[in-house]
Write an enzyme that holds these catalytic residues in place. Structure first.
Site, PDB file in Angstrom:
ATOM      1  N   ASP A  21     -14.117  33.669  42.182  1.00  8.86           N
ATOM      2  CA  ASP A  21     -13.775  32.256  41.996  1.00  8.86           C
ATOM      3  C   ASP A  21     -14.745  31.393  42.806  1.00  8.86           C
ATOM      4  O   ASP A  21     -14.809  31.511  44.029  1.00  8.86           O
ATOM      5  CB  ASP A  21     -12.330  32.020  42.433  1.00  8.86           C
ATOM      6  CG  ASP A  21     -11.958  30.549  42.472  1.00  8.86           C
ATOM      7  OD1 ASP A  21     -12.582  29.761  41.739  1.00  8.86           O
ATOM      8  OD2 ASP A  21     -11.037  30.194  43.232  1.00  8.86           O
ATOM      9  N   ASN A  23     -14.822  27.897  42.768  1.00  9.10           N
ATOM     10  CA  ASN A  23     -14.395  26.525  43.078  1.00  9.10           C
ATOM     11  C   ASN A  23     -13.050  26.425  43.776  1.00  9.10           C
ATOM     12  O   ASN A  23     -12.522  25.318  43.960  1.00  9.10           O
ATOM     13  CB  ASN A  23     -14.396  25.668  41.810  1.00  9.10           C
ATOM     14  CG  ASN A  23     -13.444  26.196  40.741  1.00  9.10           C
ATOM     15  OD1 ASN A  23     -12.685  27.131  40.984  1.00  9.10           O
ATOM     16  ND2 ASN A  23     -13.498  25.595  39.560  1.00  9.10           N
ATOM     17  N   ASP A  25     -10.000  27.306  42.843  1.00  9.56           N
ATOM     18  CA  ASP A  25      -8.759  27.061  42.094  1.00  9.56           C
ATOM     19  C   ASP A  25      -7.945  28.329  41.883  1.00  9.56           C
ATOM     20  O   ASP A  25      -6.896  28.308  41.235  1.00  9.56           O
ATOM     21  CB  ASP A  25      -9.062  26.388  40.750  1.00  9.56           C
ATOM     22  CG  ASP A  25      -9.827  27.282  39.781  1.00  9.56           C
ATOM     23  OD1 ASP A  25     -10.213  28.404  40.174  1.00  9.56           O
ATOM     24  OD2 ASP A  25     -10.049  26.844  38.632  1.00  9.56           O
ATOM     25  N   ASP A  29     -14.428  32.642  37.640  1.00 10.23           N
ATOM     26  CA  ASP A  29     -15.132  31.781  36.692  1.00 10.23           C
ATOM     27  C   ASP A  29     -16.575  32.230  36.507  1.00 10.23           C
ATOM     28  O   ASP A  29     -17.040  33.185  37.139  1.00 10.23           O
ATOM     29  CB  ASP A  29     -15.073  30.317  37.150  1.00 10.23           C
ATOM     30  CG  ASP A  29     -15.447  30.130  38.616  1.00 10.23           C
ATOM     31  OD1 ASP A  29     -16.439  30.752  39.048  1.00 10.23           O
ATOM     32  OD2 ASP A  29     -14.760  29.368  39.310  1.00 10.23           O
ATOM     33  N   ASP A  98     -16.605  39.846  24.310  1.00  9.85           N
ATOM     34  CA  ASP A  98     -15.415  40.366  23.653  1.00  9.85           C
ATOM     35  C   ASP A  98     -15.209  39.623  22.333  1.00  9.85           C
ATOM     36  O   ASP A  98     -15.173  38.390  22.302  1.00  9.85           O
ATOM     37  CB  ASP A  98     -14.186  40.179  24.539  1.00  9.85           C
ATOM     38  CG  ASP A  98     -13.358  41.447  24.656  1.00  9.85           C
ATOM     39  OD1 ASP A  98     -13.069  42.034  23.603  1.00  9.85           O
ATOM     40  OD2 ASP A  98     -13.008  41.838  25.778  1.00  9.85           O
ATOM     41  N   ASP A 200     -12.230  44.036  19.865  1.00 12.69           N
ATOM     42  CA  ASP A 200     -10.845  44.318  20.211  1.00 12.69           C
ATOM     43  C   ASP A 200     -10.090  44.862  18.999  1.00 12.69           C
ATOM     44  O   ASP A 200     -10.157  44.290  17.900  1.00 12.69           O
ATOM     45  CB  ASP A 200     -10.199  43.019  20.706  1.00 12.69           C
ATOM     46  CG  ASP A 200      -8.824  43.214  21.278  1.00 12.69           C
ATOM     47  OD1 ASP A 200      -8.705  43.850  22.337  1.00 12.69           O
ATOM     48  OD2 ASP A 200      -7.857  42.710  20.670  1.00 12.69           O
ATOM     49  N   GLU A 261     -12.971  48.940  19.857  1.00  8.63           N
ATOM     50  CA  GLU A 261     -11.732  49.502  20.382  1.00  8.63           C
ATOM     51  C   GLU A 261     -10.926  50.032  19.199  1.00  8.63           C
ATOM     52  O   GLU A 261     -10.635  49.282  18.263  1.00  8.63           O
ATOM     53  CB  GLU A 261     -10.938  48.441  21.139  1.00  8.63           C
ATOM     54  CG  GLU A 261      -9.674  48.991  21.781  1.00  8.63           C
ATOM     55  CD  GLU A 261      -8.775  47.917  22.350  1.00  8.63           C
ATOM     56  OE1 GLU A 261      -8.069  48.201  23.335  1.00  8.63           O
ATOM     57  OE2 GLU A 261      -8.754  46.792  21.806  1.00  8.63           O
ATOM     58  N   HIS A 337      -9.518  46.918  31.638  1.00 12.06           N
ATOM     59  CA  HIS A 337      -8.546  45.868  31.932  1.00 12.06           C
ATOM     60  C   HIS A 337      -7.145  46.200  31.438  1.00 12.06           C
ATOM     61  O   HIS A 337      -6.179  45.547  31.842  1.00 12.06           O
ATOM     62  CB  HIS A 337      -9.009  44.553  31.301  1.00 12.06           C
ATOM     63  CG  HIS A 337      -9.022  44.610  29.797  1.00 12.06           C
ATOM     64  ND1 HIS A 337      -9.929  45.361  29.098  1.00 12.06           N
ATOM     65  CD2 HIS A 337      -8.233  44.019  28.868  1.00 12.06           C
ATOM     66  CE1 HIS A 337      -9.702  45.232  27.800  1.00 12.06           C
ATOM     67  NE2 HIS A 337      -8.679  44.429  27.635  1.00 12.06           N
ATOM     68  N   ASP A 338      -7.012  47.202  30.558  1.00 14.43           N
ATOM     69  CA  ASP A 338      -5.715  47.593  30.010  1.00 14.43           C
ATOM     70  C   ASP A 338      -5.167  48.873  30.623  1.00 14.43           C
ATOM     71  O   ASP A 338      -4.075  49.307  30.250  1.00 14.43           O
ATOM     72  CB  ASP A 338      -5.829  47.815  28.493  1.00 14.43           C
ATOM     73  CG  ASP A 338      -5.858  46.518  27.711  1.00 14.43           C
ATOM     74  OD1 ASP A 338      -5.353  45.506  28.220  1.00 14.43           O
ATOM     75  OD2 ASP A 338      -6.408  46.527  26.589  1.00 14.43           O
TER      76      ASP A 338
END
Length: 563
Positions: A21, A23, A25, A29, A98, A200, A261, A337-338
């Site tokens: 990150d 910034n 928040d 990003d 993706d 995907d 995938e 990520h899964d």
């Protein structure tokens, strides 16, 4: 003809929300990614695969897209993207985006239009059906994230199909206008300089049922049986046709890496999809090895836990190594990520965390195919600690816990243990950069908490420690660039029935390499008829050159060049 560049490449997957990150928040990003490109260059990866950065309501972590040609504001601007891509290319790193086109968000303008009336031009972009005779859903299919696959739209009196969240309506690829839209958005990103796509659930775009206006032949699931519907409709009759059209219309005009995938894919389908002459994509992600620690055919799906039998893993990976040899190409992965963190799932994330992380890396990077490294895997990052269901951020885990405990009478602790083992949040905790507050991921409050073990596991320490998991990955990645036997060599499994050791040969011409991996904390004794010429890489100090009565230490791994 020169070998395809992606065969000797190593891909690094970034989940942008959790990477860095810039910034404060609390959300990773694009500028944060750009700031860490020197780190990736040091690691030596050739390609970055970026999980979705498009505008999205984030019902499913960004995989519900509302605009395919823009950047989500929380990730930055298109100018930030252009700068990031230029900086990647300046370092010799390619970018794979993706491509999520089996479904859109229900907030995408196409779906907004489709909901206005049955005769709207966009209505046929999606799959709609009338209610069953009793007024209920057309079938009793279960969505991947629990609940029915059908959502009723009262204003038009029909149901639309969603195999995942109800906010992810399925696109109707039978409509040629849909396919043309997909080709157009692919060209948009390729013209910007993107180097390929991870696609995907791409083998769901052609559906076995629910596309021809009739559902009378659709299977009915047993009451209470939670087999996700995608296992029924995947790999439809026009899949290869659609993918070959994509290749002809778009991909043949660019130099790309493409990986699809493909849940439920068979080896035959893998060959059909990835064959260099008659297929359409470079490689696919198959899931067979990801299901080996779940009870087969159990109603709870992936959440029904069982202990992995190493012999099953060897048989599975060997089938794919042998099945695609000379006819296609494998992707090599243990995490993304899964999926939960590999060192927690297949290794030992406490006493032997470093050794087992290196062992798993040795196993994967020694095989034929393109290796994928998920962010933090190169540090040996572990699963997160779940104290309660309140620690879940992912839709899949939240829905599973609610359904299991409230509807099916499963004890809360049993459901929570399944989430601890298989929940997707395990992979989505913020990247651990240093021992400062929030692991250096953000100066604000992270969108989900950092794993509390970050003071011990972070990249700053790993870069300084020449014996770290990071530097081991760096050596493995460099080996693939220098040693053709690791890219093009023939794979041969050894010791198929050994319950503790995964061993295989790679052979190219006169070169023979032996890969040894002890998957457990014991000390098995091997007796192999080979003489070691060189220990190329290993996660323990040298143990000599003889493989006669060789004792493997806990989670020991080595690549050995044989005489």
């Amino acid at each position: 003809m020169a070998p395809a560049w992606w065969k000797s490449s190593v891909v690094y997957q970034i989940y942008p929300r959790s990477f860095c990150d810039s910034n404060g928040d609390g959300v990773g990003d694009l500028r944060g990614i750009t700031s860490k490109l020197d780190y990736l260059q040091t690691l030596g990866v050739d390609v970055v695969w970026l999980s979705p950065i498009y505008p999205s309501p984030n019902d499913d972590g960004g995989y519900d897209i509302s605009d395919y040609r823009a950047i989500a504001p929380e990730f930055g601007s298109m100018a930030d993207f252009d700068q990031m891509l230029a900086q990647m290319h300046q370092r010799g790193i390619r970018l794979v985006m993706d491509l999520v086109v089996n479904h859109t968000s229900d907030e995408h303008p196409w779906f907004t239009e489709a909901c206005k009336s049955k005769d709207n031009p966009y209505r046929n972009y999606y799959i709609w059906r009338a209610p069953a005779a009793d007024g209920g859903p057309p079938t009793n299919w279960e969505a991947a994230f629990s609940g029915s696959t059908w959502e009723f739209h009262a204003p038009t009196g029909e149901y639309y199909l969603h195999l995942f969240s109800k906010k992810q309506p399925e696109l109707n690829w039978e409509n040629p206008r849909v396919r043309a839209e997909v080709h157009g958005l692919m060209r948009f990103w390729l013209e910007k300089g993107v180097d390929g796509f991870r696609m995907d659930v791409i083998n769901m775009v052609s559906k076995t049922y629910a596309v021809d206006g009739s559902l009378q032949d659709a299977p009915v699931l047993r009451p209470g049986f939670l087999q996700p519907a995608f296992t029924l409709v995947t790999n439809g009759p026009r899949l290869l046709e659609f993918l070959q059209e994509m290749r002809r219309e778009v991909l043949d005009h660019y130099d790309t890496l493409t990986v699809g995938e493909a849940p439920c894919a068979t080896i035959r389908q893998g060959v059909e999809i990835t064959h260099p002459d008659t297929g359409a994509l470079n490689m696919l992600f198959q899931f067979e090895h990801m299901d080996l620690d779940s009870v087969p055919g159990h109603g709870e799906g992936k959440w029904a836990l069982k202990t992995l039998d190493l012999r099953d893993l060897k048989a599975c990976l060997t089938r794919w190594q042998d099945g695609l040899a000379g006819q296609g190409w494998n992707s090599l992965y243990l995490g993304n990520h899964d999926q939960p963190r590999p060192v927690s799932r297949f290794g030992n994330d406490s006493t032997y965390r470093v050794e087992s992380a290196k062992m798993l890396a040795t196993l994967l990077h020694g095989m034929q195919g393109t290796p994928y490294v998920y962010q933090g895997e190169e540090l040996g990052m572990t699963n997160k600690p779940y104290a309660s269901e309140a620690d879940c951020y992912d839709l899949e885990s939240i829905n599973m816990y609610r359904s299991a405990t409230q509807e099916r009478g499963i004890a809360p602790e049993v459901a929570l243990q399944a989430i601890r083992s298989k929940g997707r949040d395990n992979a989505r905790t913020p990247m651990q950069w240093n021992a400062n507050s929030h692991a250096g991921f953000t100066t604000g409050t992270p969108w989900q908490p950092v794993n509390p073990n970050y003071p011990q596991i972070h990249s700053q320490a790993a870069l300084l420690d020449t014996n770290s998991v990071f530097h081991y990955y760096r050596q493995l990645i460099a080996l693939r660039k220098a040693q053709p036997v690791l890219v093009h060599g023939r794979y041969q499994l050894l010791l198929a029935e050994h319950p503790e050791v995964y061993a295989y040969l790679r052979t190219l011409g006169d070169e023979r390499w032996l890969v040894l991996c002890n998957f457990y904390g014991g000390t098995p004794v091997l007796d192999l008829p080979y003489q070691v010429a060189q220990r190329v890489i290993a996660n323990y100090p040298s143990a000599g050159t003889s493989l006669h009565n060789m004792v493997l230490r806990p989670f020991e791994a080595a690549m050995l060049r044989l005489e």
